[in-house]
Scaffold this active site. Structure first.
Site, PDB file in Angstrom:
ATOM      1  CE  LYS A  16     -34.089  58.615 -41.746  1.00  0.00           C
ATOM      2  NZ  LYS A  16     -34.783  59.925 -41.606  1.00  0.00           N
ATOM      3  CB  SER A  17     -30.658  63.007 -37.772  1.00  0.00           C
ATOM      4  OG  SER A  17     -30.871  64.407 -37.965  1.00  0.00           O
ATOM      5  CB  VAL A  18     -29.932  64.759 -43.062  1.00  0.00           C
ATOM      6  CG1 VAL A  18     -30.269  63.443 -43.745  1.00  0.00           C
ATOM      7  CG2 VAL A  18     -31.162  65.657 -42.964  1.00  0.00           C
ATOM      8  CE  LYS A  77     -32.155  47.237 -42.702  1.00  0.00           C
ATOM      9  NZ  LYS A  77     -31.295  48.409 -42.959  1.00  0.00           N
ATOM     10  CG  HIS A 132     -35.452  45.410 -46.102  1.00  0.00           C
ATOM     11  ND1 HIS A 132     -34.827  46.411 -46.807  1.00  0.00           N
ATOM     12  CD2 HIS A 132     -36.126  46.044 -45.122  1.00  0.00           C
ATOM     13  CE1 HIS A 132     -35.123  47.587 -46.285  1.00  0.00           C
ATOM     14  NE2 HIS A 132     -35.919  47.394 -45.259  1.00  0.00           N
ATOM     15  NE  ARG A 178     -32.681  66.441 -33.137  1.00  0.00           N
ATOM     16  CZ  ARG A 178     -33.890  66.724 -33.639  1.00  0.00           C
ATOM     17  NH1 ARG A 178     -34.607  65.768 -34.210  1.00  0.00           N
ATOM     18  NH2 ARG A 178     -34.383  67.943 -33.560  1.00  0.00           N
ATOM     19  CE1 TYR A 224     -34.129  51.186 -45.873  1.00  0.00           C
ATOM     20  CE2 TYR A 224     -32.033  51.737 -44.855  1.00  0.00           C
ATOM     21  CZ  TYR A 224     -33.286  51.177 -44.776  1.00  0.00           C
ATOM     22  OH  TYR A 224     -33.691  50.605 -43.585  1.00  0.00           O
ATOM     23  CG  ASP A 246     -29.277  49.697 -40.752  1.00  0.00           C
ATOM     24  OD1 ASP A 246     -29.138  48.466 -40.875  1.00  0.00           O
ATOM     25  OD2 ASP A 246     -30.349  50.297 -41.037  1.00  0.00           O
TER      26      ASP A 246
END
Length: 292
Positions: free
Chosen positions: A240-242, A77, A110, A246, A52, A47
């Protein structure tokens, strides 16, 4: 950890994995690596959004993954500065080029723009055209309250497949979820673990004692408990995570089940809305979406 997952079936018959990977606030230079890590773990829904600024990174990760195009569900979006019929047709072209895709699985608006809702309607009609032309597999909306959905449904032909809204144990928007369900619209939960804000008691759901205790009982983290809560209550989730660990942890939610009492205990943590879409000042949210 399982690398397979169940799917939701949207109101047009298209299927969507129960858990997706989000890239909100992920810097463009980190997006490709994060999405690659997610795809390696087993995520098959990504997503993103024009606003973004990282659609290119998503596209590059897809190309490098070696996965068949049909194996990954891609959602993006249209931002409010690209609202209007022709403007949204062009917004698709911009997104398509950045993602490197001729067809996008799900394109959504959005936000509703209450001050220019005619343009919002026109944008949705452009999504309907793109859907009919085969350039999209599904269309939907994000952050639409019931009053906005009612007008949209009255003035357009295609019922949105999803409404992506803020949902987590402290902000549950039950009335809106009920409206979505009554009209066959899947609720997608953004910020599904509520980590974006600090709340009235100075904590976040990640440190809530009830959620921590439930996690300890199952040998799971608070984030995993919340993601499981969403899935069992019929919502699609987009954590979400980078951080690779995680990212993997958030996907590992298909090997346990919460009891009815545990679900009810999490339901009881509601604190109310943290962001009311119709109260946003769109004059402060002007984002110029670049061509490339």
């Amino acid at each position: 950890m399982t690398t397979t997952q169940p799917h939701f079936t949207l109101n047009n018959g298209v299927t969507l994995p129960q858990i997706g990977f989000g890239v909100y606030q992920t810097p463009p230079e980190e997006t490709m690596v994060a999405v690659q890590a997610a795809l390696e773990v087993g995520y098959r829904h990504i997503d993103t959004a024009a606003a973004y600024g990282n659609e290119k990174g998503v596209g590059e990760a897809l190309r490098r993954s070696g996965l068949d195009r049909s194996d990954v569900f891609v959602e993006t979006k249209v931002w409010v500065t690209d609202y209007g019929y022709n403007e949204t047709l062009h917004a698709f072209e911009k997104a398509s080029a950045k993602l490197g895709l001729d067809q996008i699985d799900l394109l959504i608006l959005h936000q509703a723009n209450p001050t220019e809702f005619d343009k919002t309607i026109a944008s949705y009609k452009a999504l309907e055209t793109l859907l009919a032309d085969g350039k999209l597999r599904a269309i939907g909306v994000s952050n639409f309250l019931p009053v906005r959905l009612e007008r949209l449904l009255n003035e357009t032909e295609v019922v949105p497949t999803v409404n992506q809204i803020e949902v987590h144990p402290y902000t549950q928007q039950r009335e809106l979820q009920d409206f979505n369900r009554a009209h066959g619209i899947l609720t997608q939960a953004w910020s599904p673990i509520g980590g974006l804000r600090t709340y009235s008691n100075g904590d976040t759901p990640l440190t809530n004692p009830t959620i921590v205790a439930i996690g300890e009982a199952h040998g799971k983290s608070p984030a995993q408990v919340m993601l499981r809560w969403h899935i069992q209550e019929g919502r699609q989730v987009i954590p979400k995570s980078v951080k690779p660990a995680r990212i993997a942890e958030n996907f590992d939610v298909f090997d346990f089940e919460l009891s009815g009492d545990e679900l009810a205990a999490i339901d009881a943590l509601e604190q109310g809305m943290t962001m009311v879409p119709d109260e946003l000042d769109f004059n402060t949210l002007v984002i110029d979406i670049p061509e490339a």
